[in-house]
Design a protein around this motif. Structure first.
Motif, short mmCIF file in Angstrom:
data_model
loop_
_atom_site.label_atom_id
_atom_site.label_comp_id
_atom_site.label_asym_id
_atom_site.label_seq_id
_atom_site.Cartn_x
_atom_site.Cartn_y
_atom_site.Cartn_z
N GLU A 243 29.16 -10.59 -18.27
CA GLU A 243 29.15 -9.25 -19.09
C GLU A 243 29.27 -9.61 -20.06
N ALA A 244 29.33 -10.57 -20.91
CA ALA A 244 29.63 -11.38 -21.94
C ALA A 244 27.67 -11.90 -22.21
N GLU A 245 27.38 -12.20 -20.88
CA GLU A 245 25.81 -12.19 -21.38
C GLU A 245 25.06 -11.37 -21.01
N LEU A 246 25.52 -10.09 -20.47
CA LEU A 246 24.56 -9.08 -20.29
C LEU A 246 24.75 -8.54 -21.95
N ALA A 247 25.94 -8.64 -22.41
CA ALA A 247 26.06 -7.81 -23.82
C ALA A 247 25.08 -8.16 -24.62
N ALA A 248 25.36 -9.70 -25.32
CA ALA A 248 24.71 -10.22 -25.76
C ALA A 248 22.80 -9.78 -25.46
N THR A 249 22.74 -9.66 -24.15
CA THR A 249 21.47 -9.73 -23.91
C THR A 249 20.86 -8.22 -24.60
N ALA A 250 22.02 -7.76 -24.15
CA ALA A 250 21.31 -5.98 -24.30
C ALA A 250 21.55 -5.50 -25.69
N LYS A 251 22.53 -6.59 -26.68
CA LYS A 251 22.66 -6.19 -28.26
C LYS A 251 21.68 -6.50 -28.94
N ALA A 252 20.59 -8.32 -28.55
CA ALA A 252 20.30 -8.74 -29.12
C ALA A 252 18.15 -7.40 -29.21
N VAL A 253 18.12 -7.98 -27.89
CA VAL A 253 17.04 -7.53 -27.07
C VAL A 253 16.87 -5.49 -27.75
N LEU A 254 18.10 -4.83 -28.33
CA LEU A 254 18.02 -3.73 -28.57
C LEU A 254 17.30 -3.89 -29.83
N HIS A 255 18.47 -4.82 -30.33
CA HIS A 255 17.99 -4.69 -31.92
C HIS A 255 16.69 -4.83 -32.03
N TRP A 256 16.00 -5.85 -31.55
CA TRP A 256 14.12 -6.52 -32.03
C TRP A 256 13.79 -5.16 -31.45
N HIS A 257 13.86 -4.79 -30.98
CA HIS A 257 13.27 -3.38 -30.38
C HIS A 257 13.30 -2.37 -31.46
#
Length: 317
Positions: free
Chosen positions: A131-145
């Protein structure tokens, strides 16, 4: 380094399903039967502070959300993330706090009150590795968008494609991909001592390892030597890689390195650091235990804390 991939946000073995990203029909089917992580202004939805708050794709909390980003397959469950940053909390709800760490929580009226949007720094150490990896991925990619909505080539508005893993410009045809910024963070030692410093904006007493962005045309080793010399005036000789950590604040990849100092004299750059000092191994034991009279340790979950703990345990290969 023995333990290198046990760092927070790393090593969970998530199947990112990259081969599915350009198959729109397959993604639609996966989304219909999958789960979505709502993210509000960089804060993931968390269930009672110990797990991520996944919702169905038809949840009212996703009303008005942008297109969902495909995160991957979690033991067969399709995981997505959606940005709901345009939602405004009800009057009287806790607002986002300024400063180093936001302790506020926001609750959506359509969700169980156990669910709240929380700063990822505050929950990263209690989430499972997956879940930590999923949260980190979500936060980073959505911020990029949110920060790259327009084409860097011609300035036209771009659109999300490939399950959220690229943006396309309909005007000039340019393709854009999520950005990750390389950062070196250095366990610089000399004999029995390690070099630590603090930024003026950090909580009182908090010290950490020195760190800095890698510049274009620069190796990791060169970046380590340059950053340590620029910030603390200490020259570094031999440098070796230890471990890495995705750090979604907002979108960095931290390269943990060990460096051998050639001297101990600190010549501080006040624009970079408020203070820097050498700490003996014995003192660092007290620091990490929270018993040092002046120095507080780096935040748990950060690669700085991870590297120092493994240095103390003599687990650096």
């Amino acid at each position: 380094m023995r333990m290198a991939e046990t760092v927070t946000f790393g090593g969970s073995g998530l199947d990112r399903g990259a081969g599915l990203r350009k198959d729109g029909a397959a993604l639609d089917r996966l989304l219909a039967g999958g789960q979505v992580l709502p993210v509000w202004r960089g804060k993931p939805l968390v269930d009672a502070g110990a797990a991520l708050g996944w919702v169905r794709p038809d949840s009212p909390v996703l009303s008005g959300a942008g297109p969902a980003v495909f995160l991957g397959l979690d033991d067969g469950v399709a995981r997505f993330a959606a940005d709901i940053s345009d939602w405004s909390p009800e009057a009287g709800a806790a607002g986002v706090e300024a400063g180093f760490f936001d302790t506020s929580e926001q609750r959506h009226p359509a969700l169980d009150p156990r669910l709240a949007f929380q700063e990822l720094r505050g929950v990263m150490t209690v989430l499972s590795a997956r879940e930590a990896e999923l949260a980190a991925t979500a936060k980073a990619v959505l911020h990029w968008h949110r920060s790259h909505g327009f084409c860097a080539a011609c300035g036209a508005a771009s659109v999300m494609e490939a399950g959220g893993w690229q943006r396309a410009c309909p005007a000039c045809g340019a393709q854009h991909f999520p950005r990750t910024d390389p950062v070196v963070i250095m366990l610089v030692t000399r004999g029995n001592k390690v070099l630590v410093g603090r930024n003026a904006s950090w909580p009182e007493g908090m010290y950490s390892l020195l760190a800095g962005f890698v510049e274009p045309g620069e190796t990791l080793e060169a970046a380590v030597r340059r950053e340590v010399f620029e910030e603390a005036g200490v020259r570094v000789g031999a440098v070796r890689y230890l471990s890495s950590q995705p750090w979604p604040f907002p979108a960095s990849l931290m390269f943990g390195c060990a460096g051998e100092a050639l001297d101990e004299e600190i010549r501080l750059d006040p624009e970079e650091l408020e203070d820097a000092c050498w700490v003996t191994r014995e003192e660092m034991v007290s620091v990490m235990a929270g018993r040092h009279p002046r120095i507080r340790p780096a935040r748990k979950g950060a690669i700085a804390h991870f590297l120092i703990a493994n240095w103390l345990a003599d687990r650096l290969d």
